[in-house]
Scaffold this active site. Structure first.
Site, PDB file in Angstrom:
ATOM      1  N   HIS A 216     -70.326  56.341 -12.287  1.00  0.00           N
ATOM      2  CA  HIS A 216     -71.058  57.433 -11.627  1.00  0.00           C
ATOM      3  C   HIS A 216     -72.491  57.060 -11.246  1.00  0.00           C
ATOM      4  CE1 HIS A 216     -72.785  57.906 -15.587  1.00  0.00           C
ATOM      5  NE2 HIS A 216     -73.724  58.656 -15.057  1.00  0.00           N
TER       6      HIS A 216
HETATM    7  C1  UD1 Z   1     -76.862  63.008 -14.133  1.00  0.00           C
HETATM    8  C2  UD1 Z   1     -77.981  62.205 -14.786  1.00  0.00           C
HETATM    9  C3  UD1 Z   1     -77.411  60.907 -15.330  1.00  0.00           C
HETATM   10  C4  UD1 Z   1     -76.232  61.142 -16.223  1.00  0.00           C
HETATM   11  C5  UD1 Z   1     -75.205  61.964 -15.461  1.00  0.00           C
HETATM   12  C6  UD1 Z   1     -73.998  62.250 -16.303  1.00  0.00           C
HETATM   13  C7  UD1 Z   1     -80.224  62.428 -13.798  1.00  0.00           C
HETATM   14  C8  UD1 Z   1     -81.227  61.739 -12.991  1.00  0.00           C
HETATM   15  N1  UD1 Z   1     -79.008  61.846 -13.821  1.00  0.00           N
HETATM   16  O1  UD1 Z   1     -76.401  62.257 -13.022  1.00  0.00           O
HETATM   17  O2  UD1 Z   1     -78.419  60.260 -16.096  1.00  0.00           O
HETATM   18  O3  UD1 Z   1     -75.684  59.918 -16.631  1.00  0.00           O
HETATM   19  O4  UD1 Z   1     -75.816  63.187 -15.057  1.00  0.00           O
HETATM   20  O5  UD1 Z   1     -73.071  63.017 -15.632  1.00  0.00           O
HETATM   21  O6  UD1 Z   1     -80.518  63.439 -14.402  1.00  0.00           O
HETATM   22  N2  UD1 Z   1     -72.063  67.930  -9.448  1.00  0.00           N
HETATM   23  C9  UD1 Z   1     -71.015  68.811  -9.471  1.00  0.00           C
HETATM   24  N3  UD1 Z   1     -70.876  69.610 -10.572  1.00  0.00           N
HETATM   25  C10 UD1 Z   1     -71.728  69.578 -11.625  1.00  0.00           C
HETATM   26  C11 UD1 Z   1     -72.800  68.677 -11.582  1.00  0.00           C
HETATM   27  C12 UD1 Z   1     -72.956  67.851 -10.483  1.00  0.00           C
HETATM   28  O7  UD1 Z   1     -70.201  68.886  -8.555  1.00  0.00           O
HETATM   29  O8  UD1 Z   1     -71.534  70.337 -12.589  1.00  0.00           O
HETATM   30  C13 UD1 Z   1     -72.192  67.017  -8.281  1.00  0.00           C
HETATM   31  C14 UD1 Z   1     -73.138  67.507  -7.225  1.00  0.00           C
HETATM   32  O9  UD1 Z   1     -72.635  67.106  -5.995  1.00  0.00           O
HETATM   33  C15 UD1 Z   1     -74.412  66.743  -7.514  1.00  0.00           C
HETATM   34  C16 UD1 Z   1     -73.860  65.422  -8.021  1.00  0.00           C
HETATM   35  O10 UD1 Z   1     -72.686  65.773  -8.741  1.00  0.00           O
HETATM   36  O11 UD1 Z   1     -75.222  66.617  -6.405  1.00  0.00           O
HETATM   37  C17 UD1 Z   1     -74.815  64.684  -8.919  1.00  0.00           C
HETATM   38  O12 UD1 Z   1     -75.263  65.509 -10.000  1.00  0.00           O
HETATM   39  P1  UD1 Z   1     -76.713  65.253 -10.674  1.00  0.00           P
HETATM   40  O13 UD1 Z   1     -76.904  66.136 -11.826  1.00  0.00           O
HETATM   41  O14 UD1 Z   1     -77.743  65.293  -9.596  1.00  0.00           O
HETATM   42  O15 UD1 Z   1     -76.648  63.752 -11.101  1.00  0.00           O
HETATM   43  P2  UD1 Z   1     -75.523  62.948 -11.888  1.00  0.00           P
HETATM   44  O16 UD1 Z   1     -75.038  61.865 -11.007  1.00  0.00           O
HETATM   45  O17 UD1 Z   1     -74.509  63.858 -12.503  1.00  0.00           O
END
Ligand code: UD1
Length: 389
Positions: A216
């Site tokens: 991821h």
């Molecule tokens: C975040 C953390 C990362 C951690 C990861 C675990 C930061 C900078 N990054 O990254 O350190 O390893 O979480 O999962 O804080 N999304 C969904 N549903 C959700 C959450 C996210 O669909 O419940 C999708 C959205 O499109 C979002 C993307 O995932 O834009 C990324 O989510 P985000 O929280 O921005 O970063 P992660 O890649 O999950």
């Protein structure tokens, strides 16, 4: 007022969790804080950084984390948007609730945002999983870690390298506490429940006869070329044994947008709950990942882990555990897989203090330090900084 007959005021502690890897860290801390409810008044805040049932709620259920007192509901966004929204919302909450201390875990955007809001209000911060450094400033988590540590008052570390990093950055030694690993507290507490699940039967897997994959990191999944290269080499492993791949939403979006028509010989699933995922990890022949936490979990379980990154912030998983830093070059990954397939024994030691008691140590230290401060004062001392310690 403290009179000799009056009970001491409880320590008001505001604990913050936002994204999936935070939940297994906050679980044992909340349990321990509630066990000491005579001394602590915990307030649990969910920032809402992760919000899907599979990314959030299922962890609260599996790990019996109490319902958050407040959910800030910030959701997804760019780094600036997400961090800023948590910062604004949590500042308001801190002004209302006036905690004695803010407890943050890990290195996600919610961690740095909550820390920044607290220190600007002169509320001391305790950072759990402090001092980890990958040396790679292109990782958003590395920036979050450096900044959070620079302004936190209690720096709770999981492994010796973390203390070395903090001392090098000029942190006063009395702020650093080597306490062990709360994530491993959770793993040890739930291992037997996970073992009892029928996950392997349901997926038609034999113990030791499959691999588990997670991916991821933006550096691996956001570039279509890199993702395609990775999937080609990983699909070749999938031709030889089942590779179970619970897909993170970021990765799912990347696959849908950028890899149409590509052959993917991987058993893709929705993100799994904590217990089901742990069940899979336990009996995997090997795990391939770019996650930080999974490097630690495989070390605690004694399962070989190939880390698809160029660096790790958790070197103890390599020096004592089962982790190999393979990098992201397809040739190097293929060679590491080949070597692992031919390897029948696993050498490892469990790192010091990864014994299931880290949360107890943390809460004891906070009770000692904050209790002293509060018992010696009247009313909230949310404005008192750590120089007083
Ligand atoms: C975040 C953390 C990362 C951690 C990861 C675990 C930061 C900078 N990054 O990254 O350190 O390893 O979480 O999962 O804080 N999304 C969904 N549903 C959700 C959450 C996210 O669909 O419940 C999708 C959205 O499109 C979002 C993307 O995932 O834009 C990324 O989510 P985000 O929280 O921005 O970063 P992660 O890649 O999950």
């Amino acid at each position: 007022m403290n009179t000799p007959s009056a009970l001491p005021r409880r320590i008001r502690l505001l604990a913050v969790a936002g994204a999936r890897p935070n939940f297994m860290k906050i679980a044992p801390l909340m349990k321990e804080l509630l066990r000491r409810a005579d001394r602590f008044e915990p307030i649990l805040v969910h920032t809402g950084q992760h919000y899907d049932q599979a990314m959030s709620e299922s962890f609260f259920r599996d790990l019996a984390i109490p319902e958050p007192d407040v959910n800030l509901g910030v959701g997804s966004g760019t780094h600036g948007e997400q961090t800023a929204q948590v910062l604004v919302a949590i500042e308001k909450l801190l002004l209302e609730r006036r905690p004695d201390v803010v407890l943050v875990v890990g290195d996600v955007n919610s961690t740095i945002a909550a820390t920044l809001a607290a220190v600007k209000l002169h509320i001391p911060v305790a950072h759990v999983e402090s001092g980890l450094r990958s040396g790679d400033r292109a990782m958003p988590e590395e920036i979050n870690r450096i900044l959070t540590d620079a302004v936190s008052d209690w720096l709770f570390t999981t492994e010796p390298a973390a203390e070395t990093n903090l001392l090098r950055e000029g942190v006063a030694p009395e702020r650093i506490h080597f306490v062990g690993n709360v994530m491993i507290d959770t793993l040890l507490a739930h291992r037997e429940r996970a073992r009892a699940l029928d996950t392997l039967d349901r997926l038609g897997l034999e113990p030791g006869g499959y691999a588990v994959l997670t991916l991821h990191r933006p550096s691996n999944v956001d570039s279509p070329d890199q993702l395609r290269r990775l999937f080609r080499v990983l699909s070749r492993l999938g031709d030889r044994l089942p590779v179970v791949f619970p897909v993170h939403p970021r990765t799912r979006n990347a696959i849908e947008n950028n890899l149409k028509g590509e052959r993917i010989q991987l058993r893709m699933t929705e993100p799994l709950g904590y217990l089901e995922f742990l069940r899979l990890l336990m009996d995997a022949q090997m795990v391939l990942t770019d996650s930080g936490g999974i490097q630690e979990e495989t070390t605690a379980l004694g399962v070989p882990c190939l880390t698809l990154r160029d660096s790790t912030e958790r070197p103890v998983t390599v020096s004592e555990g089962t982790n190999t830093i393979v990098g992201t070059d397809p040739g190097a990954i293929e060679a590491a897989i080949e070597k692992q397939l031919g390897c029948k024994t696993v050498e490892r030691r469990r790192p010091a203090l990864w014994d299931g008691e880290a949360a107890v140590r943390i809460v004891e230290i906070l009770e000692r330090d904050l209790g002293r401060r509060i018992d010696g004062s009247s009313g909230s001392d949310a404005g008192t900084q750590s120089q007083n310690r």
